[in-house]
Design an enzyme around this catalytic site. Structure first.
Site, PDB file in Angstrom:
ATOM      1  N   HIS A  48      -0.306  -0.038  10.543  1.00 43.84           N
ATOM      2  CA  HIS A  48       0.727  -0.992  10.146  1.00 43.84           C
ATOM      3  C   HIS A  48       1.881  -1.012  11.141  1.00 43.84           C
ATOM      4  O   HIS A  48       2.129  -0.029  11.846  1.00 43.84           O
ATOM      5  CB  HIS A  48       1.294  -0.646   8.764  1.00 43.84           C
ATOM      6  CG  HIS A  48       0.329  -0.818   7.642  1.00 43.84           C
ATOM      7  ND1 HIS A  48       0.370  -0.052   6.489  1.00 43.84           N
ATOM      8  CD2 HIS A  48      -0.712  -1.675   7.478  1.00 43.84           C
ATOM      9  CE1 HIS A  48      -0.600  -0.432   5.676  1.00 43.84           C
ATOM     10  NE2 HIS A  48      -1.269  -1.415   6.251  1.00 43.84           N
ATOM     11  N   GLU A  65       0.820  -1.215   0.000  1.00 43.01           N
ATOM     12  CA  GLU A  65       0.000   0.000   0.000  1.00 43.01           C
ATOM     13  C   GLU A  65       0.856   1.268   0.000  1.00 43.01           C
ATOM     14  O   GLU A  65       0.394   2.335   0.393  1.00 43.01           O
ATOM     15  CB  GLU A  65      -0.976  -0.023   1.185  1.00 43.01           C
ATOM     16  CG  GLU A  65      -2.027  -1.115   1.026  1.00 43.01           C
ATOM     17  CD  GLU A  65      -2.693  -1.541   2.319  1.00 43.01           C
ATOM     18  OE1 GLU A  65      -2.282  -1.055   3.393  1.00 43.01           O
ATOM     19  OE2 GLU A  65      -3.608  -2.377   2.270  1.00 43.01           O
ATOM     20  N   ASP A  96      -0.539  -5.657   9.273  1.00 41.71           N
ATOM     21  CA  ASP A  96      -1.537  -4.833   9.943  1.00 41.71           C
ATOM     22  C   ASP A  96      -1.464  -5.130  11.438  1.00 41.71           C
ATOM     23  O   ASP A  96      -1.371  -6.295  11.842  1.00 41.71           O
ATOM     24  CB  ASP A  96      -2.951  -5.195   9.479  1.00 41.71           C
ATOM     25  CG  ASP A  96      -3.363  -4.516   8.189  1.00 41.71           C
ATOM     26  OD1 ASP A  96      -2.558  -3.747   7.643  1.00 41.71           O
ATOM     27  OD2 ASP A  96      -4.481  -4.783   7.719  1.00 41.71           O
TER      28      ASP A  96
END
EC number: 5.3.1.25
Length: 591
Positions: free
Chosen positions: A528, A337, A361
């Site tokens: 994260h 991401e 995550d």
């Protein structure tokens, strides 16, 4: 292109310049200190790429300005990225110090009674503080005899910690972060801050649209022979998990093969964009063959890519791992991401340890009460106070399965130069590749699924940027936890059973953000985090101080906190000192 040389460690033996007996009596002892320091560092350290660390020693002992200048000229010509000044005696403080404003520097003053090495250390550090050029202090706890050439354990620990962090600083300088795409789903870490990279890390940002990846794939700007090798490797090593998609979204064999092919191509092309590939020049693509000099990268993926093309899970997982179809090799640093701030934490961890990094995550805090309610299982051992579910759609390095073994047979993640092919194969065998869930990834893809073995020490980190303050670093040392299979299955299926999982139990201190596991989760600054093998929070703290990044949260023992000596002048509380010193000195590469 010519390979850029690796940074070296400069050793500066300094000496009392008075001739007619004083200097002459100290030459051998002083130079031997320098040689012993160099021998220790070259024996115990490697660069993250696995290459041996080189030390450069001044041609002469340094007594004043002239010899200091000659030493600096030598260091400048040999890519010295950090320096350690050593002495057993009194020398002339400000006349002999390393004045480079951005090069990490330490001074080891020998703790002996015959000559006042400690007095020079104090005088030189005072000069560093007054001139605004912080330096690290190294001074043995116990007095040594003048003829004792050994390096005490406490001195060795500081030398190695300083050198590991200093090499990380020097290795990042001048490199780039490849931002492949833009902002992913509003994630702040993917709002790439060029000033942060330039001012604090000495790096550039190379921004490239994801259409460049599409162009390379569509126009065959890659090594076609290597693609066939990658497909053969995947056919041999990939085990596929269940397809949890509804029937109308499941792909047939031909479609699945196309997804796998493109996923492997993405890994190849992202790698080529980062570091270049001479094979591309052979097919007439000279410009593309150069790469972007990227030491780290991030791929936006969601959603502008993944709504129509295979996601980045397979490519990221393979690149972040310590092995692929070419065998065992140095892992890359690729943030899912395009979370550049998590990418920086990954980069720090890799530079400090040489190991692969686990991107995840920070998904769920499970209290003991909640787990007992849902599963009937009562947590105990490392997990007794609750656990954090670390899980992502598949970008975690496969090394994170912890199927590698240390010298005592314990599960671990090793530096790539210590990993055998058998251990790489074991990590692959522990991984299943599950078809991506259509609701998330309409273009398909494969997510890696593994479960981290329990009882492994880890350090979880994260960099965040705070407006008005700048970057801060979070650190949480702890362990992976193994749950009974039925308990894991129940908890995992409540999230997504096709993704890799690490159950993490941070070490609690009973204070502040480490009062309990809930507080760790509640104080984490973003969605994260990164897992680095081992309890290496102290190394992160030292590295952060070199870059002038304050640490806002850690559970490292105070005796292991090692920062420049000038931090002590910024108050009596060591964490408050860190904030004030970082603010006072500003980013290492001020802009």
């Amino acid at each position: 292109m010519k390979k850029i040389s690796l940074p070296k460690i400069g050793i500066r033996p300094v000496i009392d310049g008075r001739r007619m007996g004083v200097r002459e009596s100290l030459e051998e002892q002083t130079m031997n200190m320098a040689k012993a320091t160099a021998a220790l560092l070259t024996e115990k350290l490697r660069h993250a790429c696995g290459a041996a660390v080189e030390c450069v020693i001044s041609d002469t002992c340094i007594a004043g300005m002239a010899e200091a200048a000659a030493c600096e000229e030598k260091f400048s010509s040999q890519n010295v990225g950090l320096t350690i000044t050593v002495t057993p005696c009194w020398c002339y403080g400000s006349e002999t110090i390393d004045m480079d404003p951005t090069r990490p520097k330490a001074i080891w003053g020998f703790n002996g009674t015959e000559r006042p090495g400690a007095v020079y250390l104090a005088a030189a550090l005072a000069a560093h503080s007054q001139k605004g050029i912080p330096a690290f202090s190294i001074y043995g706890h116990d007095v040594q005899d003048a003829d004792d050439t050994s390096i005490p354990a406490d001195v060795e620990e500081k030398l190695l910690r300083f050198a590991r962090a200093g090499l990380a600083v020097a290795s990042m300088k001048g490199k780039s972060y490849l931002s492949l795409g833009g902002v992913s789903m509003g994630i702040a870490g993917s709002i790439v801050d060029h000033n942060f990279f330039e001012s604090w890390l000495g790096m550039k940002v190379q921004a490239v649209d994801m259409t460049e990846l599409r162009r390379r794939i569509d126009q065959k700007i890659y090594d076609e022979a290597e693609l066939e090798m990658a497909l053969t490797w995947a056919d041999k090593n990939f085990r596929y998990g269940e397809d949890e998609n509804n029937k109308q979204y499941q792909r047939n064999a031909e479609q699945s093969r196309a997804v796998l092919r493109e996923s492997l191509l993405m890994a190849m092309c992202i790698r080529d964009m980062m570091q270049g590939n001479s094979k591309l020049a052979d097919i007439g693509r000279v410009e593309e063959s150069l790469g972007y000099n990227a030491i780290a990268a991030g791929f936006q993926g969601q959603r502008h890519w993944t709504d129509q093309y295979p996601n980045g899970d397979t490519a990221e997982a393979i690149l972040n791992s310590s092995f692929d179809w070419n065998g065992v090799r140095e892992p890359f640093v690729v943030a899912t991401e395009n979370d550049s701030l998590n990418g920086v934490a990954m980069l720090m961890g890799h530079q400090l340890t040489g190991t692969a990094q686990v991107f995840a995550d920070v998904r769920t805090y499970w209290s003991p009460e909640a787990i007992e309610r849902v599963t009937g299982h009562k947590l105990d051992g490392l997990a007794e106070h609750g656990i954090i579910h670390l899980i992502n759609s598949g970008s975690a390095a496969l090394d994170g399965s912890c199927k590698q073994r240390d010298s005592e047979g314990n599960p671990t993640m090793k530096p790539h130069w210590e990993i055998s092919q058998q251990e790489a194969d074991a990590c692959l065998a522990a991984t299943e590749w599950c078809p991506a869930i259509h609701e998330y990834f309409r273009g398909g893809g494969y997510s890696s699924r593994f479960l981290t073995e329990g009882g492994v020490p880890f350090t979880m980190t994260r960099v965040n940027i705070i407006k008005g303050l700048g970057p801060v670093l979070q650190i949480a040392e702890g362990w992976s936890v193994e749950l009974p299979k039925d308990v894991h299955d129940i908890l995992n299926k409540r999230t997504n059973s096709t993704w890799p999982t690490t159950w993490f139990a941070p070490r609690l201190t009973g204070k502040g953000p480490f009062t309990d596991v809930y507080s760790v989760m509640a104080n984490w600054g973003a969605n994260h985090g990164v897992l680095t093998i081992g309890h290496v929070g102290a190394d992160f703290i030292t590295l952060a101080s070199m870059l002038r990044i304050p640490v806002c949260m850690h559970n490292v023992e105070e005796t292991k906190v090692y920062r420049p000596s000038a931090w002590a002048a910024h108050g009596m509380d060591i964490e408050g000192q860190d904030y004030r010193a970082c603010q006072n000195y500003g980013p290492l590469y001020k802009r």
